[in-house]
Motif scaffolding. Structure first.
Motif, PDB file in Angstrom:
ATOM      1  N   THR A  63       5.012   7.150   2.020  1.00 38.64           N
ATOM      2  CA  THR A  63       4.951   5.974   2.883  1.00 38.64           C
ATOM      3  C   THR A  63       4.456   4.750   2.124  1.00 38.64           C
ATOM      4  O   THR A  63       3.350   4.760   1.587  1.00 38.64           O
ATOM      5  CB  THR A  63       4.023   6.219   4.091  1.00 38.64           C
ATOM      6  OG1 THR A  63       4.432   7.422   4.746  1.00 38.64           O
ATOM      7  CG2 THR A  63       4.083   5.065   5.068  1.00 38.64           C
ATOM      8  N   LEU A  64       5.266   3.713   2.109  1.00 38.49           N
ATOM      9  CA  LEU A  64       4.915   2.436   1.495  1.00 38.49           C
ATOM     10  C   LEU A  64       4.780   1.415   2.617  1.00 38.49           C
ATOM     11  O   LEU A  64       5.683   1.311   3.451  1.00 38.49           O
ATOM     12  CB  LEU A  64       6.017   2.022   0.513  1.00 38.49           C
ATOM     13  CG  LEU A  64       5.678   0.929  -0.475  1.00 38.49           C
ATOM     14  CD1 LEU A  64       4.842   1.501  -1.612  1.00 38.49           C
ATOM     15  CD2 LEU A  64       6.953   0.338  -1.053  1.00 38.49           C
ATOM     16  N   ILE A  65       3.671   0.675   2.639  1.00 36.72           N
ATOM     17  CA  ILE A  65       3.420  -0.295   3.709  1.00 36.72           C
ATOM     18  C   ILE A  65       3.310  -1.691   3.110  1.00 36.72           C
ATOM     19  O   ILE A  65       2.592  -1.897   2.120  1.00 36.72           O
ATOM     20  CB  ILE A  65       2.125   0.047   4.474  1.00 36.72           C
ATOM     21  CG1 ILE A  65       2.228   1.449   5.078  1.00 36.72           C
ATOM     22  CG2 ILE A  65       1.833  -0.988   5.553  1.00 36.72           C
ATOM     23  CD1 ILE A  65       0.917   1.997   5.603  1.00 36.72           C
ATOM     24  N   PHE A  69       7.961   1.782   4.910  1.00 36.74           N
ATOM     25  CA  PHE A  69       9.153   2.304   4.237  1.00 36.74           C
ATOM     26  C   PHE A  69       8.914   3.733   3.775  1.00 36.74           C
ATOM     27  O   PHE A  69       7.840   4.060   3.273  1.00 36.74           O
ATOM     28  CB  PHE A  69       9.485   1.466   2.996  1.00 36.74           C
ATOM     29  CG  PHE A  69       9.664   0.011   3.265  1.00 36.74           C
ATOM     30  CD1 PHE A  69      10.817  -0.476   3.855  1.00 36.74           C
ATOM     31  CD2 PHE A  69       8.667  -0.902   2.914  1.00 36.74           C
ATOM     32  CE1 PHE A  69      10.989  -1.831   4.095  1.00 36.74           C
ATOM     33  CE2 PHE A  69       8.827  -2.261   3.142  1.00 36.74           C
ATOM     34  CZ  PHE A  69       9.990  -2.724   3.731  1.00 36.74           C
ATOM     35  N   LYS A  70       9.925   4.553   3.906  1.00 37.51           N
ATOM     36  CA  LYS A  70       9.889   5.880   3.311  1.00 37.51           C
ATOM     37  C   LYS A  70      10.112   5.705   1.817  1.00 37.51           C
ATOM     38  O   LYS A  70      10.907   4.855   1.393  1.00 37.51           O
ATOM     39  CB  LYS A  70      10.973   6.772   3.918  1.00 37.51           C
ATOM     40  CG  LYS A  70      10.948   8.180   3.359  1.00 37.51           C
ATOM     41  CD  LYS A  70      11.967   9.078   4.034  1.00 37.51           C
ATOM     42  CE  LYS A  70      11.895  10.455   3.386  1.00 37.51           C
ATOM     43  NZ  LYS A  70      12.795  11.404   3.992  1.00 37.51           N
ATOM     44  N   CYS A  71       9.404   6.497   1.007  1.00 39.68           N
ATOM     45  CA  CYS A  71       9.570   6.419  -0.445  1.00 39.68           C
ATOM     46  C   CYS A  71       9.347   7.794  -1.058  1.00 39.68           C
ATOM     47  O   CYS A  71       8.991   8.744  -0.362  1.00 39.68           O
ATOM     48  CB  CYS A  71       8.588   5.410  -1.038  1.00 39.68           C
ATOM     49  SG  CYS A  71       6.850   5.895  -0.935  1.00 39.68           S
ATOM     50  N   ILE A  78       0.846  -1.196   0.000  1.00 40.69           N
ATOM     51  CA  ILE A  78       0.000   0.000   0.000  1.00 40.69           C
ATOM     52  C   ILE A  78       0.882   1.246   0.000  1.00 40.69           C
ATOM     53  O   ILE A  78       1.760   1.393   0.856  1.00 40.69           O
ATOM     54  CB  ILE A  78      -0.943   0.019   1.225  1.00 40.69           C
ATOM     55  CG1 ILE A  78      -1.865  -1.202   1.190  1.00 40.69           C
ATOM     56  CG2 ILE A  78      -1.760   1.316   1.259  1.00 40.69           C
ATOM     57  CD1 ILE A  78      -2.702  -1.395   2.436  1.00 40.69           C
ATOM     58  N   LEU A  79       0.646   2.107  -0.979  1.00 41.58           N
ATOM     59  CA  LEU A  79       1.271   3.421  -0.974  1.00 41.58           C
ATOM     60  C   LEU A  79       0.243   4.337  -0.327  1.00 41.58           C
ATOM     61  O   LEU A  79      -0.743   4.717  -0.939  1.00 41.58           O
ATOM     62  CB  LEU A  79       1.617   3.893  -2.385  1.00 41.58           C
ATOM     63  CG  LEU A  79       2.267   5.270  -2.451  1.00 41.58           C
ATOM     64  CD1 LEU A  79       3.637   5.249  -1.791  1.00 41.58           C
ATOM     65  CD2 LEU A  79       2.368   5.759  -3.866  1.00 41.58           C
ATOM     66  N   LYS A 130       0.048  -7.380  -5.254  1.00 38.11           N
ATOM     67  CA  LYS A 130      -0.467  -6.191  -5.932  1.00 38.11           C
ATOM     68  C   LYS A 130      -0.029  -4.969  -5.154  1.00 38.11           C
ATOM     69  O   LYS A 130       0.321  -5.054  -3.974  1.00 38.11           O
ATOM     70  CB  LYS A 130      -1.991  -6.250  -6.016  1.00 38.11           C
ATOM     71  CG  LYS A 130      -2.496  -7.397  -6.877  1.00 38.11           C
ATOM     72  CD  LYS A 130      -3.943  -7.206  -7.236  1.00 38.11           C
ATOM     73  CE  LYS A 130      -4.509  -8.342  -8.041  1.00 38.11           C
ATOM     74  NZ  LYS A 130      -3.826  -8.699  -9.232  1.00 38.11           N
ATOM     75  N   ILE A 131      -0.044  -3.831  -5.830  1.00 36.76           N
ATOM     76  CA  ILE A 131       0.236  -2.566  -5.176  1.00 36.76           C
ATOM     77  C   ILE A 131      -1.012  -1.702  -5.270  1.00 36.76           C
ATOM     78  O   ILE A 131      -1.614  -1.589  -6.338  1.00 36.76           O
ATOM     79  CB  ILE A 131       1.491  -1.852  -5.759  1.00 36.76           C
ATOM     80  CG1 ILE A 131       1.798  -0.589  -4.961  1.00 36.76           C
ATOM     81  CG2 ILE A 131       1.338  -1.576  -7.244  1.00 36.76           C
ATOM     82  CD1 ILE A 131       3.182  -0.036  -5.179  1.00 36.76           C
ATOM     83  N   LYS A 132      -1.374  -1.114  -4.144  1.00 37.56           N
ATOM     84  CA  LYS A 132      -2.535  -0.218  -4.074  1.00 37.56           C
ATOM     85  C   LYS A 132      -2.015   1.186  -3.816  1.00 37.56           C
ATOM     86  O   LYS A 132      -1.449   1.460  -2.757  1.00 37.56           O
ATOM     87  CB  LYS A 132      -3.487  -0.662  -2.972  1.00 37.56           C
ATOM     88  CG  LYS A 132      -4.746   0.179  -2.881  1.00 37.56           C
ATOM     89  CD  LYS A 132      -5.682  -0.389  -1.826  1.00 37.56           C
ATOM     90  CE  LYS A 132      -6.988   0.374  -1.787  1.00 37.56           C
ATOM     91  NZ  LYS A 132      -7.905  -0.205  -0.782  1.00 37.56           N
TER      92      LYS A 132
END
Length: 163
Positions: free
Chosen positions: A10-12, A18-20, A4-5, A159-161
């Motif tokens: 912030t990426l979870i 994670f910082k992004c 999840i972005l 998947k990425i949300k």
């Protein structure tokens, strides 16, 4: 598994945060070629590309491909190769995958606009490396150590949300 972005930095993934960095012009569901926006939505992930001359093959469960000197990602909306990997001699407008910088030493394709490709909707949306969290042209960028953790956790069904 779902990445999840959550916002612009912030990426979870599971218990990890994670910082992004994201596109210079933020997030939107109205992405267009060259707008420097990271597209909102839920997307599957494609291959991991990596520079074998600089990095070792990482531990991951997703398909991998070595980046060669003549490999590019077409960002010419009028080309039959639009939003696809191809070779440098087939097109004029493209995103080089073999770079002097380290940002593409590892990259994961985000499967945005890849099924039924729509010209001018956007191309070359990746998760790649950053050293300074500088805004991107529409991709998501992580520090190398965080990128390698993500690679260990994801698989071909992840998947990425982007919200």
């Amino acid at each position: 598994m779902l990445i999840i972005l959550k916002n612009k930095d912030t990426l979870i993934l599971d218990d990890f945060t994670f910082k992004c960095s994201v596109g210079e012009n933020g997030l939107s569901s109205k992405k267009k070629e060259g707008d420097k926006i990271t597209p909102r939505g839920v997307f599957s992930l494609g291959k991991l590309y990596y520079r074998a001359d600089r990095e070792k093959k990482p531990v991951t469960q997703i398909p991998t491909k070595i980046i060669k000197k003549n490999m590019v990602w077409c960002n010419n909306p009028k080309s039959k190769y639009y939003n696809k990997e191809t070779k440098i001699n087939k097109i004029t407008k493209h995103e080089k995958l073999f770079r002097n910088s380290s940002s593409y030493n590892y990259l994961i394709v985000i499967n945005y606009n890849v099924e039924k490709i729509v010209p001018f909707k956007g191309s070359a949306i990746f998760i790649h490396l950053t050293e300074d969290y500088k805004k991107t042209a529409g991709c998501i960028a992580l520090k190398k150590k965080d990128f390698l953790i993500v690679l260990k956790l994801i698989d071909k069904n992840t998947k990425i949300k982007i919200i």
